[in-house]
Design a protein around this motif. Structure first.
Motif, PDB file in Angstrom:
ATOM      1  N   TRP A  12       3.287   0.404  -3.325  1.00 38.64           N
ATOM      2  CA  TRP A  12       2.984  -0.839  -2.624  1.00 38.64           C
ATOM      3  C   TRP A  12       4.054  -1.135  -1.572  1.00 38.64           C
ATOM      4  CZ3 TRP A  12       1.471  -4.706  -7.120  1.00 38.64           C
ATOM      5  CH2 TRP A  12       0.382  -4.157  -7.828  1.00 38.64           C
ATOM      6  N   GLY A  62       4.272  -3.030   2.807  1.00 34.14           N
ATOM      7  CA  GLY A  62       3.665  -3.973   3.720  1.00 34.14           C
ATOM      8  C   GLY A  62       4.413  -4.060   5.022  1.00 34.14           C
ATOM      9  N   ARG A  89       0.099  -6.858   2.710  1.00 35.30           N
ATOM     10  CA  ARG A  89       0.566  -5.964   1.656  1.00 35.30           C
ATOM     11  C   ARG A  89      -0.407  -4.798   1.602  1.00 35.30           C
ATOM     12  NH1 ARG A  89       5.110  -5.612  -0.894  1.00 35.30           N
ATOM     13  NH2 ARG A  89       4.261  -5.561  -2.997  1.00 35.30           N
TER      14      ARG A  89
END
Length: 429
Positions: free
Chosen positions: A282, A284, A289
């Motif tokens: 993850w 961003g 994101r």
């Protein structure tokens, strides 16, 4: 239009993974790790593959590690002398994912002041060398050092990324000016990784921006970063003075040959559906994101492949191209399928007028710890044409394929039957 029939057949070059990068205060040296530093006879076995051109390091951090005026030429003298005797043309690399020695890292202006001095020293000592890569993959190095924080100086902001990129490209321009004062016909073989970013609809703006960014090394050197460039406002936004950008348009140094380095991971996919991926992926951009992952795994039907990227490069610049790194970290069967796939895609685009001169079998001696982008020393080894884990060179089946391609022979049934995993994934989808 078709390529001029006077052009030579597609050539197979070779290359040795030679990165000297810095993590914290530690410089990591692939030539020490793979043992080539101590084995000059490696070059004899490489010559037996039939290769006539070799990307070869005479790295600044290794040759003049303490002071620019105290270079130690012993290693380079021996190795370049051997290449000359073996009638192998070296494309000499001066910085390979490095930040410069401690006295002139790319965190300050000493980098672009001192690297050209070193480049001239190399040109004067080896006046028969006619091809140089002063800085390998400036854009990739700037991303890893200034934006992603993987390598020294471990920054994670746009200003650091841009400053490192501009310093490397300015050093390249100034280095070639110095080299050409010694040898006026010296060629700039400018390498960088090339892929394409794909995305979901929501992230199309981010993908478009990154697809402009991927060309920056060559755009800068070609003097194309002017007020009309799509990233001009970005440079100004991060605080780059207009005169620093004008240096490149005032001093264009287009590559003699554009070196496209392309890996199975080069094409990316941006996806905001975080729940579909493990948490460690993850990330961003401050607004969204999302996950940045390989398109071949996340959306393989969108992959355009090397042939599409070579066409884009030719249409954008009209400068001859070489695939300067072709390597796959996988089983030897898949490595053979990958090299043949790259070769065949390159042959196909030549038929429609794309001027590609060569494909480079990269990492002939394999590589260490690229699985973690050289951020740690875990001893993870990927063989190439040779396996060096025993301390000496042992040929792998990939070497046989390289020899056939390098000497103009048909690979025939040498490559295992079946498709590569990257091709079967795409078929399933």
């Amino acid at each position: 239009m078709p390529i001029d029939s006077a052009l030579q057949p597609l050539a197979l070059w070779g290359g040795i993974e030679c990165t000297v990068n810095r993590v914290g205060n530690c410089y990591q040296d692939q030539l020490l790790r793979n043992g080539h530093h101590h084995r000059s006879d490696d070059l004899i076995q490489i010559a037996e593959l039939g290769l006539k051109t070799l990307r070869y390091p005479v790295l600044w951090e290794r040759t003049a590690s303490e002071r620019i005026d105290q270079p130690d030429w012993r290693w380079a003298d021996e190795r370049l002398g051997m290449l000359q005797q073996l009638q192998i043309r070296p494309i000499v690399g001066l910085v390979h994912h490095g930040c410069g020695p401690r006295y002139a890292t790319f965190t300050g202006s000493n980098f672009e002041q001192q690297l050209p001095r070193y480049a001239r020293q190399v040109a004067e000592r080896y006046p028969w060398v006619d091809a140089f890569t002063p800085v390998n993959e400036p854009l990739t190095t700037a991303r890893f050092s200034g934006l992603n924080g993987h390598w020294f100086p471990h920054k994670t902001n746009d200003r650091a990324f841009v400053e490192i990129l501009l310093r490397q490209c300015k050093a390249t321009v100034l280095s070639m000016q110095q080299i050409r004062q010694v040898r006026s016909d010296a060629q700039l073989i400018q390498t960088d990784d090339l892929g394409q970013v794909h995305s979901t609809l929501q992230l199309s703006g981010q993908a478009e921006w990154e697809n402009h960014r991927r060309w920056l090394t060559w755009d800068l050197l070609c003097g194309q970063v002017t007020e009309q460039h799509p990233l001009w406002d970005y440079f100004r936004w991060v605080g780059i003075d207009q005169k620093d950008l004008a240096f490149f348009s005032d001093n264009p140094s287009p590559p003699s040959l554009i070196g496209v380095n392309h890996y199975i991971t080069s094409e990316r996919y941006l996806d905001e559906q975080l729940w579909s991926y493990p948490a460690h992926l993850w990330g961003g951009n401050g607004r969204h994101r999302y996950v940045d992952t390989e398109v071949v795994r996340a959306a393989p039907e969108r992959r355009i492949g090397l042939s599409g990227l070579l066409k884009q490069t030719w249409e954008r610049y009209g400068i001859p191209i070489a695939v300067t790194e072709a390597h796959l970290g996988c089983t030897v069967d898949e490595q053979m399928r990958w090299l043949l796939d790259v070769w065949q895609q390159t042959e196909e685009v030549r038929k429609v007028g794309v001027d590609v001169r060569a494909v480079t079998a990269w990492a002939l001696l394999g590589s260490y710890d690229w699985h973690c982008l050289l951020t740690r020393q875990e001893g993870h080894y990927e063989p190439g044409a040779f396996d060096v884990q025993s301390g000496h060179l042992q040929t792998t089946p990939l070497a046989n394929l390289i020899q056939r391609l390098a000497t103009g022979q048909n690979p025939g049934a040498l490559v295992p039957p079946g498709l590569g995993w990257w091709q079967t994934v795409a078929q399933v989808c």
